[in-house]
Design a protein around this motif. Structure first.
Motif, PDB file in Angstrom:
ATOM      1  N   ASN A 193      10.834  -2.194   7.785  1.00 52.71           N
ATOM      2  CA  ASN A 193      11.969  -3.063   7.944  1.00 52.71           C
ATOM      3  C   ASN A 193      11.893  -4.141   8.911  1.00 52.71           C
ATOM      4  N   LEU A 194      12.141  -5.462   8.681  1.00 51.62           N
ATOM      5  CA  LEU A 194      12.037  -6.364   9.672  1.00 51.62           C
ATOM      6  C   LEU A 194      12.998  -6.287  11.183  1.00 51.62           C
ATOM      7  N   GLU A 195      13.862  -5.360  10.775  1.00 49.16           N
ATOM      8  CA  GLU A 195      14.601  -5.087  12.346  1.00 49.16           C
ATOM      9  C   GLU A 195      14.336  -3.746  12.709  1.00 49.16           C
ATOM     10  N   SER A 196      13.330  -3.182  12.345  1.00 51.54           N
ATOM     11  CA  SER A 196      13.026  -2.111  12.845  1.00 51.54           C
ATOM     12  C   SER A 196      12.474  -2.344  14.359  1.00 51.54           C
ATOM     13  N   GLN A 197      12.080  -1.327  15.168  1.00 51.50           N
ATOM     14  CA  GLN A 197      11.754  -1.290  16.604  1.00 51.50           C
ATOM     15  C   GLN A 197      10.333  -1.966  16.796  1.00 51.50           C
ATOM     16  N   GLY A 198       9.507  -1.423  16.013  1.00 45.17           N
ATOM     17  CA  GLY A 198       8.121  -2.100  16.203  1.00 45.17           C
ATOM     18  C   GLY A 198       7.631  -3.195  15.430  1.00 45.17           C
ATOM     19  N   ALA A 199       8.791  -3.803  14.519  1.00 47.34           N
ATOM     20  CA  ALA A 199       8.153  -4.811  13.500  1.00 47.34           C
ATOM     21  C   ALA A 199       7.947  -6.190  14.358  1.00 47.34           C
ATOM     22  N   GLU A 200       8.424  -6.269  15.499  1.00 47.36           N
ATOM     23  CA  GLU A 200       8.159  -7.537  16.242  1.00 47.36           C
ATOM     24  C   GLU A 200       6.614  -7.622  16.827  1.00 47.36           C
ATOM     25  N   TRP A 201       5.954  -6.539  16.887  1.00 49.87           N
ATOM     26  CA  TRP A 201       4.530  -6.618  17.221  1.00 49.87           C
ATOM     27  C   TRP A 201       3.774  -7.018  16.164  1.00 49.87           C
ATOM     28  N   PHE A 202       4.116  -6.504  14.714  1.00 54.18           N
ATOM     29  CA  PHE A 202       3.297  -6.624  13.501  1.00 54.18           C
ATOM     30  C   PHE A 202       3.520  -8.104  13.223  1.00 54.18           C
ATOM     31  N   LEU A 203       4.631  -8.538  13.292  1.00 51.71           N
ATOM     32  CA  LEU A 203       5.219 -10.028  12.593  1.00 51.71           C
ATOM     33  C   LEU A 203       4.189 -10.811  13.542  1.00 51.71           C
ATOM     34  N   GLN A 204       4.250 -10.636  14.957  1.00 53.82           N
ATOM     35  CA  GLN A 204       3.539 -11.512  15.861  1.00 53.82           C
ATOM     36  C   GLN A 204       2.116 -11.570  15.302  1.00 53.82           C
ATOM     37  N   LYS A 205       1.546 -10.352  15.029  1.00 54.52           N
ATOM     38  CA  LYS A 205      -0.014 -10.408  14.468  1.00 54.52           C
ATOM     39  C   LYS A 205       0.002 -10.983  13.262  1.00 54.52           C
ATOM     40  N   ARG A 206       1.093 -11.037  12.483  1.00 50.94           N
ATOM     41  CA  ARG A 206       0.919 -11.659  10.858  1.00 50.94           C
ATOM     42  C   ARG A 206       0.425 -10.614  10.076  1.00 50.94           C
ATOM     43  N   ILE A 207       0.698  -9.294  10.293  1.00 53.25           N
ATOM     44  CA  ILE A 207       0.324  -8.129   9.493  1.00 53.25           C
ATOM     45  C   ILE A 207       1.166  -7.343   8.914  1.00 53.25           C
ATOM     46  N   LEU A 208       2.554  -7.548   9.199  1.00 52.61           N
ATOM     47  CA  LEU A 208       3.637  -6.768   8.525  1.00 52.61           C
ATOM     48  C   LEU A 208       3.734  -6.782   7.148  1.00 52.61           C
ATOM     49  N   LEU A 209       3.854  -8.045   6.625  1.00 49.36           N
ATOM     50  CA  LEU A 209       4.126  -8.344   5.172  1.00 49.36           C
ATOM     51  C   LEU A 209       3.074  -7.812   4.453  1.00 49.36           C
ATOM     52  N   GLN A 210       1.827  -7.961   4.884  1.00 47.82           N
ATOM     53  CA  GLN A 210       0.775  -7.452   4.214  1.00 47.82           C
ATOM     54  C   GLN A 210       0.913  -5.938   3.863  1.00 47.82           C
ATOM     55  N   ILE A 211       1.070  -5.114   5.005  1.00 49.66           N
ATOM     56  CA  ILE A 211       1.177  -3.751   5.028  1.00 49.66           C
ATOM     57  C   ILE A 211       2.408  -3.560   4.026  1.00 49.66           C
TER      58      ILE A 211
END
Length: 566
Positions: free
Chosen positions: A347-365
């Motif tokens: 979820n984009l609003e989850s607690q750890g999403a910001e770190w993954f978004l900064q690395k540009r890997i959240l959407l792929q996961i």
């Protein structure tokens, strides 16, 4: 007016050119403050003797020490280098380090002139200076990009000029990368020496030694401003014309393989990304934990998408500190088939999403690992309620899709927060019969707005988006098509039947190893990574592959048709 310091400086530059000492030339071309005392004297003499609008005498002064044409076997024109020296003096005289945007423009112009000198007879001598200026420009451009308040007026100026109508706006970082890319092209198109670009010692020859130095700087800027199409051109040019990557220093190899892996990762070629990133990680020195950690973040992500999870030993390494807390929950929910936890983690609003978004890997996961979660959920459902089959009666092990649908619905409802127990309503007080109920507050109506004619009258979806039995059947069919499940679906009875379980067992046959399935479909070829060249004729191509569009075939040594071999 006498200029003894300038004369001494130009005399040293002339000596360096005669000796072809590129490293010493780079040391003399100082730009970044604080300047040594000698250069402060040069600035004072320039301001007194050669003011801003008096460039012609300064150029004449440079020609007194540096001849415009050099005699001898290696002679050639030095006019472009003389112009570069004049601009270098102008930069020292006019630069104001407090005006960063103007400094960037002046430095970009200086580098552009230095690149022109790179293609002249002074090319190999100037190359270290080109690399030094390129690094300074790249560092300044990235620093300015992080200060939008300093470059806001550039965006407004380009918008008012209507530049965006002609095409995509070129950012300050991209414009810097384009100048450095010209130096990359000069290094890559070197024609002196052997056609292979390798000297007798097995090293890159001539300006080719700067191929990956300039390419890595370009890639750093292109990835910073997210211009992957421009990065693709760098990789394509290298793949067709560069000597093998193994001939270059380890630092250049590691940086290039890191960007190559990032590029394939961004284009969803995760197996290619894993190969490049693994090679970069293996070749990166153990005393560079920051670089190894940066590579490891994308390497772990690519492997998780391919079905391989990090080992406990990897998490204990210095560069992997803290990564278990980041990737561990994903690995756990993928292995268990916990669809609810996976939805919460992605979820984009989850607690750890910001770190993954900064690395540009959240959407792929989120997009790629959901397939693995469904596979694990189907496997877990089979272990709980599946029919194991009977080899004697030739009955195949089966999984009831209705059971998988029940579990999936339960987990999806849990992810949406719909499985919370309802609050028990308290009994009304005796006096409540004498109290008038409070009228409900009417909900505000949405303001009327534009509705597309094609969507007029369409009812908006109501309620949560939960799977149905058809969705589950489609997902299982997709897993079978991807070879992540081995068997077939009986549409009539809504069951998944496992084939080939007699030899290896139901679980091993019906749910094969994800990594083995994916890696079996891929080869070890990574476009952009030049390995050792293979010796071959026309059919072998430039890189040991068959000839194809865009390839340059050297026919200088070809014999006439019908001629006997020598």
């Amino acid at each position: 007016m006498a200029t003894p310091t300038i004369d001494k400086f130009l005399g040293e530059i002339a000596r360096i050119l005669r000796e072809r000492n590129g490293g010493q030339l780079q040391d003399y071309m100082v730009l970044e403050p604080p300047l040594p005392p000698l250069y402060n004297q040069i600035v004072e003499e320039l301001k007194k003797t050669y003011p801003v609008f008096n460039q012609a005498p300064l150029e004449t002064k440079c020609k007194e020490f540096i001849p415009e044409y050099e005699e001898g076997d290696e002679g050639g024109s030095w006019s472009s280098f003389i112009t570069f020296v004049v601009r270098y003096f102008s930069f020292l005289r006019d630069v104001d380090v407090n005006q960063l945007v103007e400094t960037h423009d002046m430095l970009k112009s200086l580098l552009n002139q230095c690149v022109l000198a790179l293609s002249a007879s002074s090319g190999l001598v100037v190359l270290p200076t080109v690399i030094s200026l390129s690094r300074t420009l790249a560092r300044l451009a990235i620093g300015l990009d992080k200060r939008p308040d300093l470059v806001a007026h550039l965006t407004k100026r380009e918008s008012s000029a209507g530049n965006e109508e002609a095409g995509e706006r070129v950012t300050l970082v991209e414009s810097s990368a384009n100048v450095i890319r010209e130096a990359f092209k000069k290094c890559l198109s070197e024609r002196s020496g052997n056609a292979s670009g390798i000297d007798s010692n097995g090293k890159p020859e001539g300006r080719r030694i700067g191929i990956y130095l300039t390419a890595n700087l370009c890639l750093k800027l292109f990835f910073h401003c997210r211009k992957l199409r421009s990065a693709e051109q760098i990789f394509g040019n290298i793949y067709q014309q560069s000597p093998p990557l193994s001939l270059f220093p380890a630092s250049q190899r590691v940086a290039f393989l890191y960007y190559l892996g990032r590029y394939h990762f961004a284009n969803n070629h995760f197996h290619r990304a894993q190969l490049a990133l693994q090679a970069a990680y293996n070749q990166c020195h153990a005393k560079c934990p920051k670089q190894r950690r940066l590579i490891l973040v994308y390497l772990i992500t690519a492997n998780i998408i391919l079905g391989r999870f990090p080992s406990p030993g990897l998490y204990r390494r210095q560069e992997a500190r803290g990564l278990k807390e980041k990737f561990g929950p994903f690995c756990k929910c993928i292995a268990k088939g916990d669809l609810a936890t996976f939805r919460q983690l992605t979820n984009l609003e989850s607690q750890g999403a910001e770190w993954f978004l900064q690395k540009r890997i959240l959407l792929q996961i989120a997009n790629r690992c959901e397939v693995l979660v469904w596979r694990s959920l189907a496997r877990r459902t089979f272990m709980l309620s599946g029919t194991q089959g009977n080899a004697t009666n030739k009955k195949a092990p089966t999984l009831d899709l209705q059971d998988l649908f029940t579990l999936a619905t339960l987990l999806e409802r849990r992810a949406l927060g719909l499985d919370k127990p309802k609050e028990v309503k308290r009994a009304d007080h005796t006096n409540s019969i004498f109290m008038a109920p409070k009228p409900p507050t009417p909900e505000p109506e949405d303001p009327p707005g534009y509705i597309d004619p094609d969507l007029a009258g369409v009812m908006e979806p109501s309620g949560p988006d939960l799977p149905n039995i058809d969705t589950v059947e489609f997902i299982v069919a997709s897993l079978i098509d991807q070879d992540l499940l081995h068997g077939f679906i009986s549409h009539k009875s809504l069951r998944f039947a496992i084939t080939g379980s007699k030899a290896t067992g139901a679980l091993a046959a019906g749910f094969p190893n994800v990594w083995q399935v994916i890696s079996a479909k891929c080869d070890d070829e990574v476009p952009g990574w030049v390995h050792e060249r293979k010796v071959g004729g026309l059919g072998a191509g430039a890189l040991g592959r068959g000839a194809g569009p865009g390839m340059v075939v050297n026919l200088s040594g070809a014999r006439p048709v019908g001629a006997a071999p020598a």
